[in-house]
Design a protein around this motif. Structure first.
Motif, short mmCIF file in Angstrom:
data_model
loop_
_atom_site.label_atom_id
_atom_site.label_comp_id
_atom_site.label_asym_id
_atom_site.label_seq_id
_atom_site.Cartn_x
_atom_site.Cartn_y
_atom_site.Cartn_z
N ARG A 1 0.82 -1.21 0.00
CA ARG A 1 0.00 0.00 0.00
C ARG A 1 0.86 1.27 0.00
NH1 ARG A 1 -4.23 -0.07 4.60
NH2 ARG A 1 -4.95 1.71 3.38
N ASN A 2 1.89 1.24 -0.85
CA ASN A 2 2.76 2.40 -1.12
C ASN A 2 3.78 2.69 -0.02
OD1 ASN A 2 1.68 3.39 -3.76
ND2 ASN A 2 -0.18 3.62 -2.53
N TRP A 3 3.89 1.83 0.96
CA TRP A 3 4.90 2.04 2.00
C TRP A 3 6.23 1.49 1.54
CZ3 TRP A 3 4.78 4.88 6.36
CH2 TRP A 3 3.53 5.32 6.80
N GLY A 4 7.28 2.31 1.68
CA GLY A 4 8.62 1.85 1.37
C GLY A 4 9.17 0.98 2.49
N LYS A 5 10.18 0.23 2.17
CA LYS A 5 10.82 -0.66 3.15
C LYS A 5 12.30 -0.29 3.25
CE LYS A 5 11.53 -5.54 4.26
NZ LYS A 5 11.34 -6.94 3.80
N TRP A 6 12.74 -0.06 4.46
CA TRP A 6 14.14 0.30 4.67
C TRP A 6 14.97 -0.97 4.94
CZ3 TRP A 6 17.23 4.29 3.98
CH2 TRP A 6 18.49 4.26 4.60
N PRO A 7 16.16 -1.06 4.29
CA PRO A 7 16.73 -0.09 3.34
C PRO A 7 16.63 -0.52 1.89
CG PRO A 7 18.46 -1.54 4.15
CD PRO A 7 17.17 -2.04 4.75
N ASP A 8 16.06 -1.71 1.65
CA ASP A 8 16.20 -2.29 0.31
C ASP A 8 15.14 -1.83 -0.68
OD1 ASP A 8 14.23 -3.53 1.72
OD2 ASP A 8 14.76 -5.58 1.15
N ASN A 9 14.10 -1.16 -0.23
CA ASN A 9 13.07 -0.78 -1.20
C ASN A 9 12.40 0.52 -0.77
OD1 ASN A 9 11.29 -0.74 -3.31
ND2 ASN A 9 10.49 -2.80 -2.96
N LEU A 10 13.17 1.60 -0.86
CA LEU A 10 12.64 2.93 -0.56
C LEU A 10 12.63 3.72 -1.85
CD1 LEU A 10 11.63 4.96 1.55
CD2 LEU A 10 13.99 5.63 1.94
N GLY A 11 11.57 3.58 -2.63
CA GLY A 11 11.51 4.22 -3.94
C GLY A 11 11.09 5.67 -3.86
N LYS A 12 11.24 6.36 -4.99
CA LYS A 12 10.90 7.78 -5.03
C LYS A 12 9.39 8.02 -5.03
CE LYS A 12 11.82 7.68 -10.02
NZ LYS A 12 12.69 8.21 -11.09
N TYR A 13 8.59 6.94 -5.17
CA TYR A 13 7.14 7.09 -5.13
C TYR A 13 6.55 6.59 -3.81
CZ TYR A 13 8.18 7.10 -10.13
OH TYR A 13 8.72 7.36 -11.36
N SER A 14 7.35 5.98 -2.96
CA SER A 14 6.82 5.31 -1.77
C SER A 14 6.87 6.21 -0.55
CB SER A 14 7.61 4.02 -1.51
OG SER A 14 8.97 4.32 -1.27
N ILE A 15 6.12 5.82 0.48
CA ILE A 15 6.07 6.56 1.73
C ILE A 15 7.25 6.15 2.60
CG2 ILE A 15 4.70 7.08 3.78
CD1 ILE A 15 2.24 6.11 2.18
N PRO A 16 8.08 7.08 3.05
CA PRO A 16 9.20 6.71 3.93
C PRO A 16 8.68 6.02 5.20
CG PRO A 16 9.45 8.97 3.14
CD PRO A 16 8.08 8.51 2.74
N PRO A 17 9.30 4.95 5.63
CA PRO A 17 8.77 4.19 6.78
C PRO A 17 8.91 4.91 8.11
CG PRO A 17 10.86 3.26 6.03
CD PRO A 17 10.45 4.29 5.02
N TRP A 18 9.63 6.04 8.16
CA TRP A 18 9.74 6.78 9.42
C TRP A 18 8.62 7.82 9.58
CZ3 TRP A 18 13.55 6.88 5.63
CH2 TRP A 18 13.64 8.04 4.86
N LEU A 19 7.68 7.87 8.63
CA LEU A 19 6.50 8.71 8.79
C LEU A 19 5.39 7.89 9.45
CD1 LEU A 19 6.36 10.66 5.40
CD2 LEU A 19 7.53 11.27 7.52
N LYS A 20 4.59 8.53 10.26
CA LYS A 20 3.54 7.82 10.99
C LYS A 20 2.36 7.49 10.08
CE LYS A 20 4.51 9.42 15.68
NZ LYS A 20 3.96 10.06 16.91
N PRO A 21 1.79 6.30 10.22
CA PRO A 21 0.64 5.91 9.38
C PRO A 21 -0.54 6.87 9.51
CG PRO A 21 1.57 3.99 10.46
CD PRO A 21 2.25 5.18 11.05
N THR A 22 -0.79 7.38 10.71
CA THR A 22 -1.92 8.31 10.87
C THR A 22 -1.71 9.58 10.05
OG1 THR A 22 -0.80 9.11 12.88
CG2 THR A 22 -2.60 7.50 13.16
N PHE A 23 -0.48 10.06 9.98
CA PHE A 23 -0.16 11.24 9.16
C PHE A 23 -0.30 10.90 7.68
CE2 PHE A 23 3.11 13.70 6.84
CZ PHE A 23 2.62 14.98 7.05
#
Length: 631
Positions: free
Chosen positions: A416-438
């Protein structure tokens, strides 16, 4: 001290101007901020910046009166009296302006196409306020708050920007006057868009132009752009040894040498000791050794690293700045220029935006189902760049034509567009250090998709570069480092006349795998030393970034720990700290670097926000205008 102005228009039509640090010093023939009035027509204008190509405006108005000795602000009023807002569309330069028209009880606001100086506005209780400072604007009204929707767009931006290409700002309810627009703001709260710059419509017809003709025309335009930026006071120029900065220095030097009264060009160069950059000195010396009216200045430092904003006070700034990690470099240059008494620093930024090919025309071939042509061109680029055919095809031909929801990859789509650190943080994905509620509240995937859609829509050949130019608008270094010292940074390559010329060049003159930047290379023949003109690669600044991140890691961690940004509910601090520590030892790619820098910039901005909003600067000059008009 921040240079700029505030303008307040009441619902009765009366206006008040506050001018901050007009810069009336020996380093300027005119200050950074100026104003003028026309009592007969009940008009007044306040201007930040300067006009270029004034001689054309002088000729236009010569039938009415001799305007050669008018200030820029006075010339704007004269032009408005003759041709109204249509006349203002003729203005070229690096400026923001506010014009008060009593008869209409309105303000006309305008920025140049590259947005060299900022402009913000807000309407509260039928009082319109306009300012070159967002913090100053926010301090004048109650109920100001961080704009989380804007911060979400900033955090999801696929590339760094000086300012986001949005009307909304980092503070609610304040709005941005976008670069290259002219609007009317009425005292009853109404807004009217009068004009908007269109890069493609301004481009000349260059069909049939040859490479030698294009090179000569580019040289003429670049010379003119440098000349327009070299009239006032002492001129300094950044000289790195690269092709772009070297071209600016050489043409400026020749211009100064040809004048009756020879003036000196001060070149500013960092004498790097970093192993990856120390070799740049020999290219700098090639330019200096050519002679002419150059006074070279070398800034000798053991190291100049990124993320060194902890050593000095971080300037109060209006919005998060993604390039904040580079502030130490630009501060050194600006301080050195100030000590030399310079009024303008010329830089070589911007040439690659138009004159260096981006290969995305391959995607247009795919859109038009010209498969073999796309394959042929991709093979030429792969051979020239010593890259794999597949890597060229994917990045420049196939990925741009995929539906937006597929570009991130199946793995990210399933998460669901969440990136995975460190092997799959794409330029279209949500950085995993942002909160899901935000992420849910501000629909983060749509933020990046909107920006990507603007960049990659058919035909890419016509739309990609104008969109990139919109993203390059603004000049943080001028706003917060140069202007407080009474100076400005100026980029001749970003002159709209030069940019529109580059946009109009035929495809074959911009996209040539066998010759990097063919028009620029030929234009600089006989001007640049051959090792610089034909140079294929320039040292990158990765070592400065990684060494700076490692050296300042403890300070960055302390900033994150102490920050009060938790109250906004944006970051998972523990995850961000883990990612930052991993990244400091080289884990994560370029996309991770951009996303981490964006996040750190938001935290640094928020931590100085409260103090910035409570600054109460006393204006050097204040004017009240009304009926009857008077200062």
């Amino acid at each position: 001290m921040r240079a700029g102005f505030n303008v307040i228009l009441s619902n009765s039509g009366e206006v008040e101007y506050h001018l901050f640090d007009p810069g009336r010093s020996s380093r300027h023939s005119e200050p950074l901020v100026s104003h003028a009035k026309n009592e007969q027509e009940s008009l007044a204008v306040v201007l930040m910046g300067q006009l270029h190509y004034r001689e054309e405006l002088n000729m236009l108005l010569s039938h009415k009166r001799d305007v050669r000795n008018l200030t820029d602000a006075e010339l704007i009023l004269e032009l408005f009296c003759c041709e109204g807002t249509y006349g203002l569309q003729r203005l070229q330069g690096e400026f923001s302006l506010v014009l008060w028209e009593l008869s209409q009880q309105c303000l006309v606001v305008m920025r140049d196409p590259m947005g060299h100086w900022p402009l913000y506005w807000v309407c509260v209780n039928k009082i319109i306020r306009v300012s070159t400072s967002l913090l100053s604007l926010g301090s004048q009204i109650s109920g100001i708050s961080p704009n989380l929707d804007f911060l979400a767009a900033h955090l999801m931006a696929p590339c760094h920007r000086n300012e986001m290409p949005l009307e909304q700002t980092a503070l609610e309810p304040c709005q941005r006057i976008r670069p290259g627009t002219m609007q009317k703001l009425y005292s009853n709260g109404a807004i009217e868009l009068l004009w908007e710059w269109d890069w493609l419509k301004q481009a000349p017809d260059l069909k049939g132009i040859t490479l030698p003709e294009a090179a000569e025309a580019m040289t003429q335009r670049l010379r003119a752009a440098i000349e327009q930026r070299s009239h006032r006071g002492t001129i300094a120029a950044h000289l790195s040894g690269g092709m772009d900065s070297s071209a600016v220095v050489c043409l400026a030097r020749d211009l100064f040498e040809s004048e009756e009264s020879v003036k000196w060009l001060h070149t500013l160069s960092i004498d790097y000791q970093l192993p990856s950059l120390v070799g740049e000195r020999r290219y700098i010396d090639m330019i200096v050794n050519q002679g002419g009216p150059i006074k070279p200045h070398f800034i000798h430092v053991d190291t100049i690293l990124d993320f060194e904003w902890f050593q000095d006070d971080l300037p109060f700034h209006d919005e998060p700045f993604a390039f904040l990690h580079q502030i130490s470099f630009w501060k050194l240059l600006n301080d050195a220029a100030y000590n030399l008494g310079a009024s303008t620093i010329l830089t070589g930024f911007g040439e690659e935006l138009v004159f260096e090919g981006n290969q995305f025309y391959l995607a247009d071939f795919i859109f038009r189902r010209q498969w073999l042509r796309a394959l042929h061109e991709a093979r030429r680029w792969a051979e020239a760049l010593n890259a794999s055919l597949w890597s060229i095809l994917w990045e420049y031909a196939l990925e741009p034509v995929l539906p937006l929801h597929l570009r991130a990859g199946i793995d990210i789509l399933l998460r669901r567009n969440w990136g995975k650190w460190p092997d799959n943080l794409g330029k279209y994905s949500i950085p995993p250090w942002l909160k899901p509620t935000f992420a849910d509240a501000y629909d983060l995937p749509s933020k990046s998709q909107q920006m990507i859609k603007q960049l990659f829509s058919y035909p890419l050949e016509h739309r990609y570069i104008p969109t990139v130019l919109q993203g390059c608008a603004g000049d943080w270094v001028s706003w917060f480092l140069a202007a407080p010292l009474g100076m400005t940074n100026s980029q001749p390559f970003l002159d709209p006349r030069l940019l529109t010329f580059g946009l109009a060049l035929p495809l074959e003159l911009r996209e040539n795998p066998s010759m990097k930047r063919p028009v620029f290379q030929m234009a600089m023949q006989g001007i640049l030393p051959e090792p610089i003109r034909t140079r294929k690669y320039k040292c990158d600044y990765n070592e400065r970034y990684w060494a700076g991140l490692n050296q300042n890691l403890a300070s960055l961690e302390d900033m994150i720990h102490r920050s009060q940004i938790d109250e906004l509910g944006i970051f998972d601090k523990e995850m961000l700290l883990r990612v930052l520590r991993d990244h400091a030892v080289g884990i994560g790619g370029v996309t991770a670097t951009n996303r981490i820098s964006n996040s750190l910039a938001v935290i640094a901005w928020y931590d100085q926000l409260d103090r910035g909003l409570h600054m109460r600067l006393k204006p050097e000059e204040t004017y009240h205008l009304g009926q009857p008009l008077g200062f």
